[in-house]
Design a protein around this motif. Structure first.
Motif, short mmCIF file in Angstrom:
data_model
loop_
_atom_site.label_atom_id
_atom_site.label_comp_id
_atom_site.label_asym_id
_atom_site.label_seq_id
_atom_site.Cartn_x
_atom_site.Cartn_y
_atom_site.Cartn_z
N PRO A 14 0.84 -1.21 0.00
CA PRO A 14 0.00 0.00 0.00
C PRO A 14 0.87 1.25 0.00
CG PRO A 14 -0.89 -1.61 1.53
CD PRO A 14 0.44 -2.15 1.06
N GLY A 15 0.46 2.23 -0.81
CA GLY A 15 1.24 3.45 -0.96
C GLY A 15 2.29 3.38 -2.06
N GLY A 16 2.50 2.20 -2.60
CA GLY A 16 3.50 2.03 -3.64
C GLY A 16 3.00 2.38 -5.03
N SER A 17 3.85 2.13 -6.02
CA SER A 17 3.54 2.49 -7.40
C SER A 17 3.80 1.32 -8.33
CB SER A 17 4.39 3.68 -7.85
OG SER A 17 4.12 4.84 -7.08
N LEU A 18 3.06 1.30 -9.41
CA LEU A 18 3.27 0.36 -10.50
C LEU A 18 2.98 1.07 -11.82
CD1 LEU A 18 1.61 -3.05 -9.48
CD2 LEU A 18 4.05 -2.63 -9.86
N ARG A 19 3.61 0.61 -12.89
CA ARG A 19 3.32 1.14 -14.21
C ARG A 19 2.94 -0.01 -15.13
NH1 ARG A 19 6.97 3.44 -19.01
NH2 ARG A 19 5.65 5.17 -19.75
N SER A 62 -12.53 6.93 -8.43
CA SER A 62 -11.75 6.26 -7.40
C SER A 62 -10.24 6.35 -7.64
CB SER A 62 -12.16 4.79 -7.29
OG SER A 62 -11.97 4.13 -8.54
N VAL A 63 -9.83 6.69 -8.87
CA VAL A 63 -8.40 6.73 -9.17
C VAL A 63 -7.91 8.13 -9.53
CG1 VAL A 63 -8.53 4.34 -9.99
CG2 VAL A 63 -8.56 6.22 -11.66
N LYS A 64 -8.81 9.09 -9.62
CA LYS A 64 -8.40 10.45 -9.97
C LYS A 64 -7.38 10.98 -8.98
CE LYS A 64 -12.55 11.97 -12.44
NZ LYS A 64 -13.75 12.84 -12.41
N GLY A 65 -6.33 11.59 -9.52
CA GLY A 65 -5.29 12.14 -8.68
C GLY A 65 -4.22 11.14 -8.29
N ARG A 66 -4.47 9.85 -8.55
CA ARG A 66 -3.49 8.82 -8.20
C ARG A 66 -2.95 8.11 -9.46
NH1 ARG A 66 -5.01 4.44 -5.45
NH2 ARG A 66 -7.18 4.47 -6.20
N PHE A 67 -3.81 7.91 -10.44
CA PHE A 67 -3.42 7.21 -11.67
C PHE A 67 -3.32 8.20 -12.82
CE2 PHE A 67 -5.43 2.78 -10.64
CZ PHE A 67 -4.76 2.78 -9.42
N THR A 68 -2.39 7.93 -13.73
CA THR A 68 -2.23 8.74 -14.92
C THR A 68 -2.13 7.84 -16.14
OG1 THR A 68 -1.06 10.47 -13.69
CG2 THR A 68 -0.87 10.50 -16.08
N ILE A 69 -3.00 8.10 -17.13
CA ILE A 69 -2.95 7.35 -18.37
C ILE A 69 -2.26 8.18 -19.44
CG2 ILE A 69 -5.22 8.15 -19.17
CD1 ILE A 69 -5.64 5.30 -20.34
N SER A 70 -1.46 7.52 -20.26
CA SER A 70 -0.78 8.19 -21.36
C SER A 70 -0.63 7.21 -22.51
CB SER A 70 0.59 8.72 -20.92
OG SER A 70 1.42 7.66 -20.49
N ARG A 71 -0.27 7.70 -23.68
CA ARG A 71 -0.12 6.80 -24.82
C ARG A 71 0.91 7.33 -25.80
NH1 ARG A 71 -5.72 6.40 -28.04
NH2 ARG A 71 -4.45 5.55 -29.73
N LEU A 80 -0.32 3.07 -17.92
CA LEU A 80 -1.07 3.48 -16.74
C LEU A 80 -0.10 3.57 -15.57
CD1 LEU A 80 -3.95 4.16 -15.70
CD2 LEU A 80 -4.06 1.80 -14.88
N GLN A 81 0.20 4.78 -15.16
CA GLN A 81 1.04 4.99 -13.99
C GLN A 81 0.14 5.03 -12.76
OE1 GLN A 81 4.48 5.22 -13.69
NE2 GLN A 81 4.04 5.22 -11.48
N MET A 82 0.37 4.11 -11.85
CA MET A 82 -0.48 3.99 -10.66
C MET A 82 0.35 4.33 -9.43
SD MET A 82 -2.59 0.52 -11.60
CE MET A 82 -1.14 -0.53 -11.51
N ASN A 83 -0.02 5.39 -8.74
CA ASN A 83 0.66 5.82 -7.53
C ASN A 83 -0.28 5.73 -6.34
OD1 ASN A 83 2.95 6.51 -9.12
ND2 ASN A 83 2.16 8.58 -9.46
N SER A 84 0.29 5.79 -5.16
CA SER A 84 -0.51 5.75 -3.93
C SER A 84 -1.51 4.60 -3.96
CB SER A 84 -1.23 7.08 -3.73
OG SER A 84 -0.32 8.16 -3.69
#
Length: 119
Positions: A14-19, A62-71, A80-84
């Motif tokens: 919890p609190g970690g990140s994955l891409r 539920s993911v706004k502000g924590r996840f970022t999508i790019s292409r 998909l960059q997933m933080n927190s």
């Protein structure tokens, strides 16, 4: 035929990140929308985030502000960059791509990648 392949899932605290990464390959006319969905055990598949070829994005609340999508349009790849990360983010994450051909739209799904958030 278009193939969609995800990568980057795994176990994180919890609190970690994955891409996550997802690449569409094959004979492709034009990919319009690419996105990520997830399905947790016992729950329906839900939208996480989508992005158009022009860069417009939409996120689940539920993911706004924590996840970022790019292409990368040139590579037909979406990230998909997933933080927190939270335990409730645990699910199988699926990549989706819409291919636009004259007069028809085809949609493709990846096989899914497991994301587990646990201490």
């Amino acid at each position: 035929q278009v193939q969609v392949v995800e990568s980057g899932g795994g176990l994180v605290q919890p609190g970690g990140s994955l891409r996550l990464s997802c690449a569409a390959s094959g004979i492709i006319f034009r990919i319009n929308v690419m996105g990520w969905y997830r399905q947790a055990p016992g729950k329906e598949r839900e939208l996480v985030a989508v992005i158009t070829s022009g860069g417009s994005t939409n996120y689940a609340d539920s993911v706004k502000g924590r996840f970022t999508i790019s292409r990368d349009n040139a590579k037909n790849t979406v990230y998909l960059q997933m933080n927190s990360l939270k335990p409730e983010d645990t699910a199988v994450y699926y990549c989706h791509a819409d291919e636009v051909r004259p007069g028809r739209v085809f949609d493709y799904w990846g096989q899914g990648t497991q994301v587990t958030v646990s201490s």
